[in-house]
Design a protein around this motif. Structure first.
Motif, PDB file in Angstrom:
ATOM      1  N   GLY A  13     -23.287  24.491  31.039  1.00  0.00           N
ATOM      2  CA  GLY A  13     -23.421  23.755  32.293  1.00  0.00           C
ATOM      3  C   GLY A  13     -22.556  22.511  32.347  1.00  0.00           C
ATOM      4  N   ARG A  14     -21.416  22.526  31.660  1.00  0.00           N
ATOM      5  CA  ARG A  14     -20.515  21.370  31.632  1.00  0.00           C
ATOM      6  C   ARG A  14     -20.064  20.976  33.026  1.00  0.00           C
ATOM      7  NH1 ARG A  14     -18.055  25.135  29.193  1.00  0.00           N
ATOM      8  NH2 ARG A  14     -16.182  24.827  30.445  1.00  0.00           N
ATOM      9  N   THR A  15     -19.618  21.951  33.806  1.00  0.00           N
ATOM     10  CA  THR A  15     -19.078  21.652  35.133  1.00  0.00           C
ATOM     11  C   THR A  15     -20.150  21.060  36.040  1.00  0.00           C
ATOM     12  OG1 THR A  15     -17.430  23.424  34.927  1.00  0.00           O
ATOM     13  CG2 THR A  15     -17.942  22.648  37.142  1.00  0.00           C
ATOM     14  N   THR A  16     -21.368  21.603  35.966  1.00  0.00           N
ATOM     15  CA  THR A  16     -22.465  21.067  36.780  1.00  0.00           C
ATOM     16  C   THR A  16     -22.753  19.618  36.418  1.00  0.00           C
ATOM     17  OG1 THR A  16     -23.456  23.263  37.011  1.00  0.00           O
ATOM     18  CG2 THR A  16     -24.884  21.359  37.383  1.00  0.00           C
ATOM     19  N   VAL A  17     -22.798  19.320  35.113  1.00  0.00           N
ATOM     20  CA  VAL A  17     -23.072  17.952  34.675  1.00  0.00           C
ATOM     21  C   VAL A  17     -21.920  17.024  35.055  1.00  0.00           C
ATOM     22  CG1 VAL A  17     -23.388  16.472  32.647  1.00  0.00           C
ATOM     23  CG2 VAL A  17     -24.638  18.633  32.836  1.00  0.00           C
ATOM     24  N   ALA A  18     -20.682  17.514  34.937  1.00  0.00           N
ATOM     25  CA  ALA A  18     -19.534  16.692  35.338  1.00  0.00           C
ATOM     26  C   ALA A  18     -19.615  16.352  36.824  1.00  0.00           C
ATOM     27  CB  ALA A  18     -18.232  17.427  35.027  1.00  0.00           C
ATOM     28  N   ALA A  19     -19.944  17.346  37.656  1.00  0.00           N
ATOM     29  CA  ALA A  19     -20.057  17.112  39.099  1.00  0.00           C
ATOM     30  C   ALA A  19     -21.199  16.145  39.406  1.00  0.00           C
ATOM     31  CB  ALA A  19     -20.271  18.432  39.819  1.00  0.00           C
ATOM     32  N   ALA A  20     -22.346  16.319  38.751  1.00  0.00           N
ATOM     33  CA  ALA A  20     -23.492  15.441  39.001  1.00  0.00           C
ATOM     34  C   ALA A  20     -23.214  14.020  38.524  1.00  0.00           C
ATOM     35  CB  ALA A  20     -24.730  16.000  38.302  1.00  0.00           C
ATOM     36  N   THR A  21     -22.507  13.890  37.394  1.00  0.00           N
ATOM     37  CA  THR A  21     -22.152  12.570  36.876  1.00  0.00           C
ATOM     38  C   THR A  21     -21.221  11.848  37.838  1.00  0.00           C
ATOM     39  OG1 THR A  21     -22.379  13.354  34.586  1.00  0.00           O
ATOM     40  CG2 THR A  21     -21.103  11.341  34.946  1.00  0.00           C
ATOM     41  N   ALA A  22     -20.206  12.562  38.327  1.00  0.00           N
ATOM     42  CA  ALA A  22     -19.259  11.961  39.264  1.00  0.00           C
ATOM     43  C   ALA A  22     -19.960  11.546  40.562  1.00  0.00           C
ATOM     44  CB  ALA A  22     -18.131  12.945  39.560  1.00  0.00           C
ATOM     45  N   ASP A 283     -27.426  17.868  47.212  1.00  0.00           N
ATOM     46  CA  ASP A 283     -28.875  17.722  47.067  1.00  0.00           C
ATOM     47  C   ASP A 283     -29.341  18.224  45.698  1.00  0.00           C
ATOM     48  OD1 ASP A 283     -29.017  16.626  49.571  1.00  0.00           O
ATOM     49  OD2 ASP A 283     -29.597  18.504  50.557  1.00  0.00           O
ATOM     50  N   ASP A 284     -28.846  19.380  45.292  1.00  0.00           N
ATOM     51  CA  ASP A 284     -29.217  19.916  43.979  1.00  0.00           C
ATOM     52  C   ASP A 284     -28.730  19.007  42.852  1.00  0.00           C
ATOM     53  OD1 ASP A 284     -30.542  22.068  45.016  1.00  0.00           O
ATOM     54  OD2 ASP A 284     -29.032  23.569  44.481  1.00  0.00           O
ATOM     55  N   LEU A 285     -27.499  18.523  42.969  1.00  0.00           N
ATOM     56  CA  LEU A 285     -26.943  17.666  41.919  1.00  0.00           C
ATOM     57  C   LEU A 285     -27.729  16.362  41.808  1.00  0.00           C
ATOM     58  CD1 LEU A 285     -23.113  18.184  42.499  1.00  0.00           C
ATOM     59  CD2 LEU A 285     -24.571  19.280  40.797  1.00  0.00           C
ATOM     60  N   THR A 286     -28.162  15.837  42.934  1.00  0.00           N
ATOM     61  CA  THR A 286     -28.978  14.627  42.905  1.00  0.00           C
ATOM     62  C   THR A 286     -30.324  14.896  42.251  1.00  0.00           C
ATOM     63  OG1 THR A 286     -27.911  13.842  44.932  1.00  0.00           O
ATOM     64  CG2 THR A 286     -30.000  12.821  44.325  1.00  0.00           C
ATOM     65  N   ALA A 287     -30.890  16.076  42.495  1.00  0.00           N
ATOM     66  CA  ALA A 287     -32.194  16.424  41.926  1.00  0.00           C
ATOM     67  C   ALA A 287     -32.149  16.532  40.401  1.00  0.00           C
ATOM     68  CB  ALA A 287     -32.691  17.736  42.524  1.00  0.00           C
ATOM     69  N   LEU A 288     -30.972  16.772  39.850  1.00  0.00           N
ATOM     70  CA  LEU A 288     -30.848  16.860  38.394  1.00  0.00           C
ATOM     71  C   LEU A 288     -31.057  15.505  37.711  1.00  0.00           C
ATOM     72  CD1 LEU A 288     -27.723  19.200  38.051  1.00  0.00           C
ATOM     73  CD2 LEU A 288     -30.123  19.807  37.706  1.00  0.00           C
TER      74      LEU A 288
END
Length: 386
Positions: A13-22, A283-288
């Motif tokens: 899930g690297r890409t998901t975490v990178a997107a959520a971090t950014a 919305d999903d990225l914020t929920a993480l």
């Protein structure tokens, strides 16, 4: 500029975490750039487009275009040598990127982002951990190769090359070769400066479990060997505790066992819960609830200390942090003024500090996650009276 490099095992899930971090960085008021080089542009798909937040810029690299332009330019500069060999020129339409073009594109993107000065935070979605470690070590390695193959001190003889070319009756390609090497050296030095900057750290992503634990341990050793700092270890896709399902409860117990081990081993461990589906959109990225980049941590140092007088006469000890290293997988070779350090699948060639160049290696040992290399003064090189 704060630079955060995101990597981890494949499928973690690297890409998901990178997107959520950014996204978290942009929402905290930072002008944020997130960079990805995945062929399918997964980063943009996870973000749900480019308008996830007005302070966030998404940059997807196209390594094939840059590779084609660079190779055609090199072919043009080497035209005289190629004509002498009777080589047939390549057309741009027939060129396809070779392995390594993605890595070089990412290094250039890091250098360019630092030069632009238009962003406060840069988040980079790196390849899986083994490839990412090789990528981050590349500038230092390539600069060393260039210095060995084309020593800068030999460029002083370039003034004689035109005369030698006329005497020999053939074109001399050495001039453009040295000019190309000099340009490459400057680009690599700029990329290396960003990777080694105090404001650059790595965010490591893994799913808690036996495979994730092994991958994190190996990656942590490789990062330390390269002198890279870890911002945060993120345990991704953590399952909820309350479950009556026996199969799910067993997975939760396995995850918690690994999480307890990580909490005891690593300084900063974050948890990102499993949403029950693949995150897509802001919305999903914020929920993480992935945390934004924190302040850069202290740099990893390799200090040299004076050994106690009763330690078999050994005068100096070089302390090399290698968390997670296994004694049986360590290697150490002295080559002139350099030390070749191997830890498992990772290797680095480092230049000895000036004082240690006048010493011989007297032994080494692994203690508490630290490789301690002992040096004794060489009587033939050490100044008398010291």
């Amino acid at each position: 500029m704060r630079t955060l490099l995101v990597t981890g095992p494949g499928g973690s899930g690297r890409t998901t975490v990178a997107a959520a971090t950014a996204l978290a960085a942009a929402r905290s008021g930072h002008r944020t750039l997130v960079i990805g080089a995945d062929r399918t542009d997964t980063l943009r798909a996870v973000l749900g487009g480019t308008d996830a937040h007005p302070g966030l810029t998404v940059r997807h690299l196209a390594p094939a275009d840059r590779f084609r332009d660079d190779l055609l330019a090199l072919q043009e500069r080497a035209a005289s040598a190629l004509d002498l060999l009777g080589a047939e020129r390549l057309d741009g339409e027939e060129l396809t990127p070779l392995p390594g073009s993605v890595e070089l594109a990412l290094l250039r993107a890091l250098r360019d982002a630092a030069g632009e000065g238009a962003h406060d935070t840069v988040v980079v979605d790196l390849p899986p951990a083994p490839e990412a470690l090789a990528l981050l070590a590349l500038p230092e390695q390539l600069r060393r190769y260039l210095r060995r193959l084309l020593p800068p001190e030999r460029q002083a003889a370039r003034a004689l090359r035109p005369m030698l070319g006329r005497l020999a009756g053939v074109p001399m390609p050495a001039a453009w070769m040295y000019e190309t090497a000099a340009r490459g050296e400057a680009e690599l030095a700029a990329a290396q400066a960003v990777v080694e900057a105090p404001t650059t750290t790595v965010r490591l992503v893994a799913e808690p479990g036996p495979a994730g634990a092994d991958a994190v341990a190996a990656t942590a050793t490789g990062l330390a060997l390269q002198g890279l700092r870890t911002d945060l270890l993120i345990a991704n896709r953590v399952l909820p505790d309350a479950s009556t399902d026996t199969w799910l409860a067993a997975l939760c117990a396995q995850q918690h066992k690994t999480l307890d081990e990580w909490d005891a081993t690593y300084e900063q461990v974050g948890r990102v819960r499993h949403l029950g589906h693949d995150p897509r959109g802001a919305d999903d990225l914020t929920a993480l609830r992935v945390p934004a980049p924190t302040a850069a941590s202290d740099p990893i140092e390799w200090p040299v200390t004076r050994a106690p007088a009763d330690e078999d006469g050994h005068a100096y000890v070089w302390h090399i942090p290698l968390p997670g290293a296994v004694r049986e997988q360590l290697g150490l070779i002295r080559r002139g003024d350099e030390l070749v350090v191997t830890a498992g699948a990772h290797r680095r060639i480092v230049t000895l500090p000036s004082a240690l160049r006048r010493c011989t290696v007297a032994g080494a040992g692994l203690r508490e996650g630290e490789l301690r290399v002992r040096f004794a003064p060489d009587p033939d090189l050490w100044p008398q009276g010291r």
